[in-house]
Design a protein around this motif. Structure first.
Motif, PDB file in Angstrom:
ATOM      1  N   ARG B 267      33.943 -14.128  25.466  1.00 45.01           N
ATOM      2  CA  ARG B 267      34.872 -15.242  25.203  1.00 45.01           C
ATOM      3  C   ARG B 267      34.068 -16.390  24.617  1.00 45.01           C
ATOM      4  O   ARG B 267      33.047 -16.791  25.169  1.00 45.01           O
ATOM      5  N   VAL B 268      34.538 -16.929  23.511  1.00 45.83           N
ATOM      6  CA  VAL B 268      33.731 -17.883  22.749  1.00 45.83           C
ATOM      7  C   VAL B 268      33.610 -19.202  23.497  1.00 45.83           C
ATOM      8  O   VAL B 268      34.485 -19.568  24.294  1.00 45.83           O
ATOM      9  N   GLU B 270      31.680 -19.956  25.792  1.00 43.86           N
ATOM     10  CA  GLU B 270      31.391 -19.798  27.231  1.00 43.86           C
ATOM     11  C   GLU B 270      29.988 -19.227  27.384  1.00 43.86           C
ATOM     12  O   GLU B 270      29.040 -19.930  26.999  1.00 43.86           O
ATOM     13  N   PRO B 329      35.365  -2.181  26.662  1.00 43.87           N
ATOM     14  CA  PRO B 329      36.783  -2.422  26.373  1.00 43.87           C
ATOM     15  C   PRO B 329      36.920  -3.399  25.201  1.00 43.87           C
ATOM     16  O   PRO B 329      36.262  -4.437  25.202  1.00 43.87           O
ATOM     17  N   PRO B 330      37.759  -3.104  24.207  1.00 46.53           N
ATOM     18  CA  PRO B 330      37.903  -4.018  23.061  1.00 46.53           C
ATOM     19  C   PRO B 330      38.276  -5.426  23.507  1.00 46.53           C
ATOM     20  O   PRO B 330      37.897  -6.399  22.878  1.00 46.53           O
ATOM     21  N   ALA B 331      39.006  -5.521  24.621  1.00 48.45           N
ATOM     22  CA  ALA B 331      39.465  -6.837  25.088  1.00 48.45           C
ATOM     23  C   ALA B 331      38.326  -7.750  25.505  1.00 48.45           C
ATOM     24  O   ALA B 331      38.518  -8.964  25.640  1.00 48.45           O
ATOM     25  N   SER B 333      36.064  -9.047  23.973  1.00 49.30           N
ATOM     26  CA  SER B 333      35.791 -10.147  23.035  1.00 49.30           C
ATOM     27  C   SER B 333      36.406 -11.450  23.521  1.00 49.30           C
ATOM     28  O   SER B 333      35.992 -12.528  23.119  1.00 49.30           O
ATOM     29  N   ALA B 334      37.423 -11.338  24.364  1.00 51.47           N
ATOM     30  CA  ALA B 334      38.103 -12.541  24.861  1.00 51.47           C
ATOM     31  C   ALA B 334      37.890 -12.734  26.349  1.00 51.47           C
ATOM     32  O   ALA B 334      38.506 -13.614  26.948  1.00 51.47           O
ATOM     33  N   TRP B 335      37.015 -11.952  26.944  1.00 52.06           N
ATOM     34  CA  TRP B 335      36.826 -12.027  28.397  1.00 52.06           C
ATOM     35  C   TRP B 335      35.766 -13.030  28.783  1.00 52.06           C
ATOM     36  O   TRP B 335      34.709 -13.119  28.170  1.00 52.06           O
ATOM     37  N   ASP B 336      36.082 -13.767  29.847  1.00 51.02           N
ATOM     38  CA  ASP B 336      35.068 -14.646  30.402  1.00 51.02           C
ATOM     39  C   ASP B 336      34.241 -13.863  31.425  1.00 51.02           C
ATOM     40  O   ASP B 336      34.497 -12.682  31.680  1.00 51.02           O
ATOM     41  N   THR B 339      36.124 -12.088  34.427  1.00 50.33           N
ATOM     42  CA  THR B 339      36.943 -10.933  34.040  1.00 50.33           C
ATOM     43  C   THR B 339      36.058  -9.715  33.762  1.00 50.33           C
ATOM     44  O   THR B 339      36.389  -8.588  34.146  1.00 50.33           O
ATOM     45  N   TRP B 343      35.835  -6.081  35.944  1.00 59.06           N
ATOM     46  CA  TRP B 343      35.934  -4.741  35.348  1.00 59.06           C
ATOM     47  C   TRP B 343      34.878  -3.813  35.951  1.00 59.06           C
ATOM     48  O   TRP B 343      35.156  -2.670  36.302  1.00 59.06           O
ATOM     49  N   ARG B 346      35.491  -3.099  39.712  1.00 51.81           N
ATOM     50  CA  ARG B 346      36.599  -2.161  39.962  1.00 51.81           C
ATOM     51  C   ARG B 346      36.198  -0.733  39.627  1.00 51.81           C
ATOM     52  O   ARG B 346      37.019   0.185  39.704  1.00 51.81           O
ATOM     53  N   SER B 515      30.372 -14.378  18.446  1.00 49.62           N
ATOM     54  CA  SER B 515      31.740 -13.952  18.716  1.00 49.62           C
ATOM     55  C   SER B 515      32.379 -13.375  17.447  1.00 49.62           C
ATOM     56  O   SER B 515      33.071 -12.357  17.499  1.00 49.62           O
ATOM     57  N   VAL B 519      33.769  -9.266  16.728  1.00 53.00           N
ATOM     58  CA  VAL B 519      35.101  -8.820  16.278  1.00 53.00           C
ATOM     59  C   VAL B 519      35.067  -8.358  14.828  1.00 53.00           C
ATOM     60  O   VAL B 519      36.115  -8.115  14.230  1.00 53.00           O
TER      61      VAL B 519
END
Lengths: 282, 559
Positions: B267-268, B270, B329-331, B333-336, B339, B343, B346, B515, B519
């Motif tokens: 996450r940018v 951060e 996970p592709p997501a 890129s936006a994870w802090d 989060t 992952w 879990r 970042s 992407v």
């Protein structure tokens, strides 16, 4: 008479003081600061137009301006069209109209910062509500284009009710006689809208457009909380850029310059719209 | 109308009474302590004391020698004084700020003073503190600073050195020799001490030990790739090979969804740039006896302040980071940070490389499904390293492994404007004593990660296993975790830390370009060339000579 004048002055004094302290002074000080190299606690250095020259060559500033213009153009257009459509819908008898109208306006009262955080969870790509309900794997926040779309969606969700409310109030001010007379010639709803509703509503449309453009240009909270300006700088609007420059990099002179540039752009837009409004009234 | 006056009057009086009761309700622990009334201290005949922490009521025993001579039963050496400490806003049970809340009542009883804890979001911490210091406001007596603030604070003399206090037997005792040189460097500036032992940040590699040590997975790896699984990993290429194999397979039984090879947080604006720093170090940093452009250096040319961030070693490392990101996970890129950690906790990722908090969080079974399954080691290295002196690639026979101290390594410093510097130091020193520091390290939620010899198990240090186990650590996880951090902080070659004015600004420019690379908007060379150009502009605006001088001090460069 003299005593009455003094009393009148005393009554307007607080408002004048407020405007001077919290509107005029910060504006003048900010414009002044834009001509300085200014950092907290260090002596200011007059640099003339150097900050503005930096802006002209600042790739990040132009990228942010581009993002802002796309955001404003797309967001405000959709809000106006959707707001008008909803107002027309609610202008006719509808079961549960009162309750629906209340629910529709609820987003307006939500704090934008909280809305940003809320939608972060909704747009969570690995099991969030949005993808869950739609059955999709849309990269809401991790893809540059979808991230901008997400910011737009949230802003549209929050501010369409504002447009809706104002248009609805304006619609209710149009005398029914006009429509009755027009229905003698045509039954087409589109023709009635185009020839009666829209021309009468035009001053309101321009006013709403003006208000939304001004606010949309200043948006900060939703991109900050939802995407942080990313991925990359795909959702870094100009306000967010000014925030980073001023309050994170502590470069107040250049941040003021960016703010003044924004002010000039928004003022230009307002002047164009005011001229159009005068033409419409005439 | 009149009949409503009395309920209205009663209502107003009630409100006023509640407000008054809320004010001035602060307990004066100092006054109580002076009378010999203690709630959070229990004195012993040998002059030692047991502190009880606030809320969770844990007991920490200090000897008289550890406590210092100024404190004792009935003594309140700082009675009537009050100090304010600025800290990041993790709350009363959060990292870095939490220990202050937990120890406050006991410290107030010891000193007779009062402590105000002022929390601020991390993004505003430097801004708020620098504003107070530069404008001479004197609002705060001390700051729990991140190490990258040091140049901004120390160069203009905004913070007070503590060398004399460290030697002073009046104060709670701690020993700087407990800290490895890499961490000592962060707590000092130009040879003077400014911080007391607290947090030790650095990234290590974590993995699912149960999966990677399973012979069945080794067999499947060989069947699919034709080669043996390179485990234990020695290089980032090994990590990439394993991450690629596991990515997309459902190798974890916790759910029916496919899992990933690695997880990171991009996450940018951060903390994504720390991933790049720690991964790139073995491609860039060559060890040696002194600091030169190409040895023990990473950021800028120490003679010219030319940015080095776009050198071939950095570029190749960014390429590696990008390849690794495709195994996550592709997501992401936006994870802090939280989060991404979640992952891994879990059980959704084979690898993560991050701070000591991960090891502690793995032990929290309300969040973690992988307690007892953790592997950890110093970050892998690279056989190829770019020599920035010779401007050529060097191929090594053994991987170039480089330790790092990326992160905050949060520690307390004293404002030079404070009217009560000794009082502030007494708080920090109390937190730095062996029993309290160990309590912090045992309890992962404190955010105080291990880095000193008192935190490590024998033979690396002097800590007692029982303390960690009592705090809920799994023994196998703990031993690998502590060994990883010991190896990291005591590594022969360390990545230097950026502690100059504008460090955050330099890092933000890097982070935004990183970042964009993750992407696919920018290629690695382009991203780092842009970063170098932005860094040059930042240096020019802040004053090249001043920045250069500060950088030379920060990395210990001598011509």
């Amino acid at each position: 008479m003299r005593r009455r004048g003094t009393i009148q002055l005393l009554f307007i004094l607080p408002a004048v003081a407020w405007v001077l302290c919290f509107t005029l002074f910060p504006l003048v000080y900010s414009v002044r600061l834009s001509f300085y190299n200014a950092r907290v606690g260090e002596p200011e250095q007059f640099v003339g137009l150097a900050n503005y020259a930096t802006f002209l060559h600042d790739r990040r500033a132009w990228e942010s301006l581009g993002v802002t213009l796309v955001f404003v153009a797309c967001g405000v257009t959709v809000q106006l069209v959707l707001g008008m459509a909803l107002a027309l819908l609610f202008h006719r008898p509808l079961p549960g109209r009162g309750v629906l109208r209340t629910l529709l306006t609820a987003p307006l009262f939500a704090t934008p910062i909280a809305v940003g955080f809320l939608f972060r969870t909704i747009f969570y790509e690995e099991g969030g509500l949005a993808n869950g309900l739609l059955g999709t794997r849309i990269p809401w926040l991790s893809d540059p284009r979808w991230a901008l779309a997400s910011v737009l969606l949230v802003d549209i969700w929050q501010w369409t009710p504002f447009c809706f409310l104002i248009f609805l109030a304006a619609l209710q001010g149009i005398p029914e006689d006009y429509y009755e007379a027009a229905r003698l010639e045509t039954r087409s709803g589109w023709t009635l809208f185009r020839c009666i509703t829209l021309p009468i509503l035009m001053p309101t449309v321009i006013l709403v457009l003006l208000l939304r453009l001004t606010e949309a240009f200043k948006v900060l909270d939703i991109p900050y909380t939802l995407t942080g300006g990313g991925p990359g700088t795909s959702t870094q609007v100009l306000s967010l850029y000014a925030y980073f420059v001023g309050l994170r990099n502590l470069n107040f002179g250049y941040a003021s310059c960016v703010s003044v540039v924004m002010l000039i752009l928004v003022t230009g837009m307002i002047l164009v719209l005011f001229r159009r409004m005068r033409q419409v009234y005439q | 109308m009149l009949r409503f006056w009395w309920p209205t009057g009663v209502g107003c009086l009630t409100v006023v009474a509640v407000l008054l009761a809320g004010c001035g309700g602060e307990k004066d622990r100092g006054a109580a302590a002076a009378r010999g009334e203690y709630q959070f201290l229990a004195w012993h005949d040998d002059g030692g004391v047991t502190l009880t922490t606030f809320e969770d009521k844990e007991a920490i025993r200090l000897t008289g020698d550890q406590l210092g001579t100024m404190f004792g039963k009935g003594k309140v050496p700082f009675a009537g004084k009050r100090i304010a400490i600025l800290v990041l806003n993790s709350g009363p049970k959060g990292g870095i700020s939490g220990p202050l809340y937990r120890l406050r009542p006991a410290w107030e009883e010891l000193t007779g003073a009062r402590l105000d804890i002022v929390e601020v979001p991390i993004a505003e911490l430097l801004n708020k503190s620098i504003t107070d210091l530069r404008l001479g406001g004197g609002q705060f007596d001390g700051f729990m600073q991140a190490s990258w603030f040091m140049g901004e604070y120390a160069t203009p003399g905004f913070i007070a050195p503590i060398d004399d206090y460290i030697k002073d037997k009046r104060f709670p005792r701690w020993d700087p020799a407990w800290m490895p040189p890499a961490l000592r460097a962060l707590y000092t500036w130009e040879g003077k001490w400014y911080g007391t032992l607290n947090d030790s940040d650095g990234q290590v590699l974590y993995w699912r030990h149960d999966i990677l040590s399973d012979p069945e997975w080794h067999r499947r790896f060989k069947a699919e790739t034709g080669t043996d699984m390179p485990f234990p990993v020695r290089t980032w290429q090994d990590v990439l090979d394993i991450a690629k194999f596991f990515n997309g397979k459902n190798w974890d039984a916790n759910d029916a969804e496919p899992d990933t090879g690695i997880v990171m947080h991009f996450r940018v604006n951060e903390q994504g740039m720390f991933h790049f720093m720690s991964l790139s170090a073995p491609f860039v940093v060559i060890g040696g006896d002194k600091v030169t452009r190409g040895t023990n250096n990473y950021w800028f040319d120490p003679d010219t302040m030319e940015p080095l961030i776009n050198q071939p070693g950095h570029v190749r490392a960014l390429g590696m980071l990008y390849e690794l990101s495709k195994c996550g996970p592709p997501a992401q890129s936006a994870w802090d940070l939280g989060t991404a950690w979640d992952w891994f906790l879990r059980g959704k990722s084979i690898f993560v490389f991050s701070w000591g908090d991960v090891g502690a969080l793995v032990q929290d079974e309300t969040r973690s499904k992988i307690k007892g399954k953790l592997g950890a080691a110093i970050l892998p290295g690279s056989f190829d390293v770019y020599d920035m002196n010779k401007r050529e690639w060097v191929k090594l026979e053994t991987p170039n492994v480089v330790g790092n101290t990326v992160g905050g390594s949060w520690h307390g410093v004293i404002s030079a404007k404070s009217k009560n510097p000794e009082l502030v130091y007494s708080l920090y020193a109390l937190m730095a004593t062996e029993p309290v520091s160990l309590w912090n390290a045992n309890n992962g939620w404190t955010g105080v990660d291990p880095g000193a010899s008192i935190h490590f198990l024998p033979p690396d240090g002097t800590a007692d296993l029982k303390g960690y186990l009592a705090a809920g650590w799994n023994e196998s996880d703990l031993k690998l975790y502590l060994k990883a951090y010991h190896d990291n902080f005591f590594a022969k070659t360390m990545m230097p830390y950026l502690r100059i004015n504008g460090a955050e600004e330099y890092w933000r420019a890097l982070d935004q370009n990183l970042s964009a690379t993750m992407v696919g908007t920018l290629k690695p060379q382009e991203a780092l060339d842009r970063t170098a150009a932005e860094w040059a502009e930042i240096t020019r605006r802040r004053g090249r000579e001043a920045q250069l001088k500060q950088y030379q001090s920060a990395i210990g460069y001598k011509k």
